[in-house]
Design an enzyme around this catalytic site. Structure first.
Site, PDB file in Angstrom:
ATOM      1  CD  GLU A   1      -5.381 -10.509 -14.069  1.00 17.19           C
ATOM      2  OE1 GLU A   1      -4.674  -9.834 -13.380  1.00 17.19           O
ATOM      3  OE2 GLU A   1      -6.734 -10.539 -14.392  1.00 17.19           O
TER       4      GLU A   1
ATOM      5  NE  ARG B   1      -5.454  -0.712 -11.287  1.00 16.06           N
ATOM      6  CZ  ARG B   1      -4.420   0.132 -11.724  1.00 16.06           C
ATOM      7  NH1 ARG B   1      -4.432   1.491 -11.188  1.00 16.06           N
ATOM      8  NH2 ARG B   1      -3.202  -0.332 -12.030  1.00 16.06           N
TER       9      ARG B   1
ATOM     10  CG  ASN C   1       1.528  -5.118 -11.598  1.00 20.56           C
ATOM     11  OD1 ASN C   1       2.460  -5.026 -12.196  1.00 20.56           O
ATOM     12  ND2 ASN C   1       0.595  -4.180 -10.785  1.00 20.56           N
ATOM     13  CG  ASP C   2      -2.447 -10.321 -10.087  1.00 20.35           C
ATOM     14  OD1 ASP C   2      -1.706 -10.451  -9.322  1.00 20.35           O
ATOM     15  OD2 ASP C   2      -3.688 -10.235 -10.357  1.00 20.35           O
TER      16      ASP C   2
ATOM     17  CG  HIS D   1      -1.993  -1.124   1.285  1.00 19.29           C
ATOM     18  ND1 HIS D   1      -2.794  -1.236   2.072  1.00 19.29           N
ATOM     19  CD2 HIS D   1      -2.542  -1.716   0.012  1.00 19.29           C
ATOM     20  CE1 HIS D   1      -3.671  -2.205   1.717  1.00 19.29           C
ATOM     21  NE2 HIS D   1      -3.549  -2.466   0.517  1.00 19.29           N
TER      22      HIS D   1
ATOM     23  NE  ARG E   1       0.625  -8.594  -7.447  1.00 19.03           N
ATOM     24  CZ  ARG E   1      -0.057  -7.557  -7.503  1.00 19.03           C
ATOM     25  NH1 ARG E   1       0.309  -6.245  -7.360  1.00 19.03           N
ATOM     26  NH2 ARG E   1      -1.375  -7.633  -7.795  1.00 19.03           N
TER      27      ARG E   1
ATOM     28  CB  CYS F   1      -2.783  -2.549 -18.428  1.00 17.54           C
ATOM     29  SG  CYS F   1      -3.645  -4.144 -17.731  1.00 17.54           S
TER      30      CYS F   1
END
Length: 583
Positions: A443, A305, A466-467, A198, A477, A514
Site C-alpha cells: 500500500e 480488520r 485505497n492507501d 465515515h 482521500r 483487498c
C-alpha cells in the site's frame, strides 16, 4: 418548481427517489444572550445535563445496535463518546459560561468555533476527520439544549403511501443515520464528505444510494422537494420533470431485477469463460460478519480488520483486549468459516483509526507512527496479538497479513516477532499451526517498487488499493476539496498494481487486491487482464463481481489490458477501460 441537477462524489451504488428531508444545523439557530450572575451555575448545569443526555443516548445506541448494522458504526459511535468526554468539550464551554456569562448554546458554539479554527490551520487527514466528528458531537448537544434532538420526522402509522425519504444535510454522522433506519429512509445527500469518509463507508455497508461532496445541496434543495439520487454517477436531480422521473423509475426497477438475478449466482463457481478459476474472498471487521460472507458465496476471508476489536470500546469503559479475548474472537471467525482460509491483518491503527484520541500529536499522522510501525514500537501489544492469532490457527486455516511494510528491516523484525510468539506458545505447550503463512499489504509505492525483498521473505501479497492510490497521488482521500483527484485509473497506480501482480506470479506466491478496487465491477475485467486471480471485498459486492468474472474471456482481455498499461493519457485510459466491459 424549477428542476436542477447537482454533481458530487458517488459513494454508494443504486438509485433512490423520494422527498427531501432537510437536517438544519442546530448551530445556525443558536440564540446569543448574557446570563445574569445569579443564573450562571444553573446555565452551567443545563449544559452539563445536555452533555450527560447525549452520553446516555450514545450508550443506548451502542447497546441497541441492530445485528444487521455495519460493524464500523460501533467504532464511530465510540469516537463521539471519546470526544464528548474530552475536557475541551465537557469543561471548556462551562468556563466560558462562568467567565463571559454566555448562554449554554452560545458558549458551546464559541468553543467549537475556536477548535475548528485551530484544526483549519493544519492540513492533515486525521485532524480534518476529527474536526468533522467534533462538529457532529456539538450538533447532538445543541439539539438537546434546543429541544430538537429528534431530527427524524414521525411516520404516520396509517399512511402506507408515505413517500420515501432522502435525507439532505450539510453533514450527517454515522450514528445519526441509525435514527432513520426504521423510517422510509432510502438515500442521503451531503454537502461535505469524500469517497472514503465515515458516512460513505456506512452508506456502502447499508447498501443505501448516496452522493456526498455536493457543496451547496442543503441550501439549494428545499423541504419536501422531489429528489433523485443516482449513487452510481454521484448526481442529484431536484424536482425532476415527469419524463426524467419515469426514466429513473424504470432504471430503478431494472436494478432491482438485476439484483434478484445475482442471487442465483451464490453457488456458481467463479470461473472465467476460458475456464480460469478466480478466488473471491470477503473483507470483514468482526466474526459476526462471517455469516453474510458465506451467504454471499465467499470462499474465505481475505481481510479481517482486527483493529475493530480494539476500537469502539470506550463507550463500554473497556481497555485494549487481552490475549484470551482476542483469541476467542479470532477462533470464532475461523470456526465460522468452516475450514476456509481466514486472513487476519495485524493491528492497523494510526491516522484515521486512533486507539486513543489523545495519543496522536504528529503533524501528519498519515505519514507517521501507524500500522506496523506502531506495532513494532509497542512490542508487548504486538506479541499479544500475534500469540492470539497463532492460537486461533490451531482451529483452521489462518494467514497473517502485515500492513504498511516498506523496509526490509521491518519485514525481518516482524518475522522475528512472530517467531518469538511461536516460541512463547511452545514453552506453554499451546498448539498452533507452525506453517502459518505471513504476507504483506502492498500500500506504499516504495513497497511496490521494491518487491524482490518482499517475495523473498513472505508467503503472499495483498494490495491495499485505497492507501496505495492515496500515497501514490499525494491525495487525502477523505478531503472533498481534492477528492476528484483520487483516481484509481492513474497510469502510475495501474502500473504499480500490475508490477505487484506480475512479481507475485513470477515468485509463485498468491497476490490479492483487498481495497475498494476489488469490489468495483467497472474495474473487474481490468484487474483480470492484469493477471489478478484473487479478489477480496465487502460481501455485498461479491455477487456483482462474480457476474463480471463469469462473462470475462481472458484471452481477449489480456492484450487489451497491456495496451492500457502502456497508455499515459487519462481520457484514453478511461475510454479503453470502459470498452473492456463489452469484450
Amino acid at each position: 418548481m424549477a428542476s436542477f441537477t447537482l454533481h458530487g462524489i458517488p459513494v454508494s451504488r443504486g438509485i433512490s427517489i423520494g422527498r427531501a428531508h432537510l437536517l438544519t444545523p442546530a448551530a445556525l439557530d443558536v440564540k446569543h444572550y448574557l446570563v445574569p450572575e445569579e443564573q450562571v451555575e444553573a446555565e452551567v448545569k443545563r449544559l452539563q445535563d445536555a452533555i450527560a443526555e447525549v452520553h446516555r443516548n450514545l450508550q443506548e445506541l451502542w447497546t441497541e445496535l441492530p445485528k444487521e448494522a455495519p460493524t464500523e458504526l460501533g467504532a464511530f459511535i465510540d469516537v463521539h463518546v471519546l470526544i464528548l468526554s474530552d475536557p475541551m468539550i465537557s469543561e471548556a464551554p462551562l468556563d466560558i459560561i462562568r467567565s463571559r456569562h454566555y448562554n449554554a448554546e452560545w458558549a458551546l458554539v464559541t468553543q467549537i468555533d475556536e477548535l475548528s479554527a485551530q484544526f483549519d490551520e493544519i492540513e492533515d487527514e486525521y485532524l480534518r476527520e476529527r474536526k468533522q466528528d467534533i462538529q457532529q458531537v456539538a450538533e447532538r448537544v445543541l439539539k438537546v439544549l434546543m429541544g430538537t434532538a429528534l431530527s427524524a420526522p414521525p411516520v404516520p402509522e396509517e399512511d402506507h403511501f408515505q413517500p420515501q425519504m432522502i435525507v439532505v444535510a450539510h453533514d450527517i454522522s454515522p450514528a445519526d443515520m441509525l435514527a432513520f433506519r426504521d423510517r422510509s429512509f432510502v438515500g442521503f445527500v451531503t454537502d461535505v464528505g469524500g469517497q472514503n469518509s465515515h458516512t460513505a463507508i456506512v452508506a456502502r455497508s447499508l447498501d443505501i444510494p448516496a452522493a456526498v461532496g455536493m457543496s451547496q445541496a442543503s441550501r439549494l434543495i428545499e423541504q419536501d422537494d422531489w429528489v433523485i439520487v443516482d449513487g452510481d454517477a454521484g448526481v442529484v436531480i431536484c424536482n425532476p420533470s415527469a419524463l426524467v422521473m419515469e426514466q429513473y423509475r424504470a432504471r430503478q426497477a431494472n436494478l432491482m431485477k438485476a439484483r434478484k438475478r445475482l442471487l442465483k449466482l451464490k453457488k456458481t463457481p467463479a470461473v472465467t469463460k476460458d475456464g480460469t478459476p478466480i478466488t473471491l474472498l470477503a473483507n470483514i471487521e468482526l466474526p459476526d460478519d462471517c455469516g453474510p460472507a458465506l451467504e454471499a458465496g465467499a470462499v474465505g476471508v481475505g481481510l479481517f480488520r482486527s483493529e475493530f476489536l480494539f476500537m469502539g470500546r470506550g463507550a463500554q469503559g473497556l481497555k485494549v483486549p487481552g490475549e484470551d479475548e482476542q483469541f476467542e474472537q479470532y477462533r470464532k471467525a475461523v470456526l465460522a468459516m468452516k475450514g476456509r482460509p481466514v486472513t487476519i491483518r495485524t493491528l492497523d491503527v494510526g491516522a484515521d483509526k486512533p486507539l486513543d484520541q489523545t495519543e496522536h500529536t504528529a503533524l501528519n499522522p498519515a505519514l507517521g507512527l501507524r500500522a506496523i510501525r506502531y506495532c513494532l514500537a509497542e512490542p508487548q501489544l504486538f506479541l499479544t496479538q500475534l500469540r492470539a492469532i497463532l492460537r486461533a490457527s490451531a482451529f483452521g486455516k489462518v494467514r497473517i497479513l502485515i500492513p504498511m511494510l516498506a523496509h526490509a528491516f521491518e519485514i525481518d523484525q516482524t518475522l522475528g516477532m512472530i517467531e518469538q510468539a511461536k516460541a512463547q506458545l511452545r514453552e506453554q505447550n499451546i498448539k498452533y499451526d507452525a506453517a502459518v503463512e505471513v504476507g504483506a499489504m502492498i500500500e506504499i509505492p516504495a513497497a511496490a517498487l521494491a518487491l524482490p525483498m518482499f517475495v523473498k521473505r513472505l508467503d503472499f501479497l495483498s494490495i491495499g488499493t485505497n492507501d496505495l492510490i492515496q500515497y501514490t497521488l499525494a491525495i487525502d482521500r477523505v478531503d472533498y476539496e481534492v477528492a476528484h483527484l483520487y483516481n484509481p485509473l492513474h497510469p502510475a497506480v495501474l502500473n504499480l498494481i500490475a508490477m505487484t501482480i506480475e512479481a507475485g506470479h513470477k515468485a509463485g506466491i498468491d497476490v490479492a487486491v483487498c481495497g475498494e478496487m476489488a469490489g468495483d465491477v467497472k474495474l473487474t475485467r481490468l484487474l483480470l487482464g492484469m493477471g489478478l486471480r484473487e479478489f477480496s471485498m465487502h460481501p455485498a459486492q461479491l455477487l456483482a463481481v462474480k457476474q463480471e468474472i463469469l462473462s470475462s474471456d481472458l484471452a481477449r482481455l489480456v492484450p487489451r489490458t497491456r495496451r492500457i498499461l502502456r497508455a499515459m493519457e487519462p481520457a484514453a485510459i478511461a475510454e479503453a477501460v470502459e470498452q473492456l466491459q463489452s469484450v
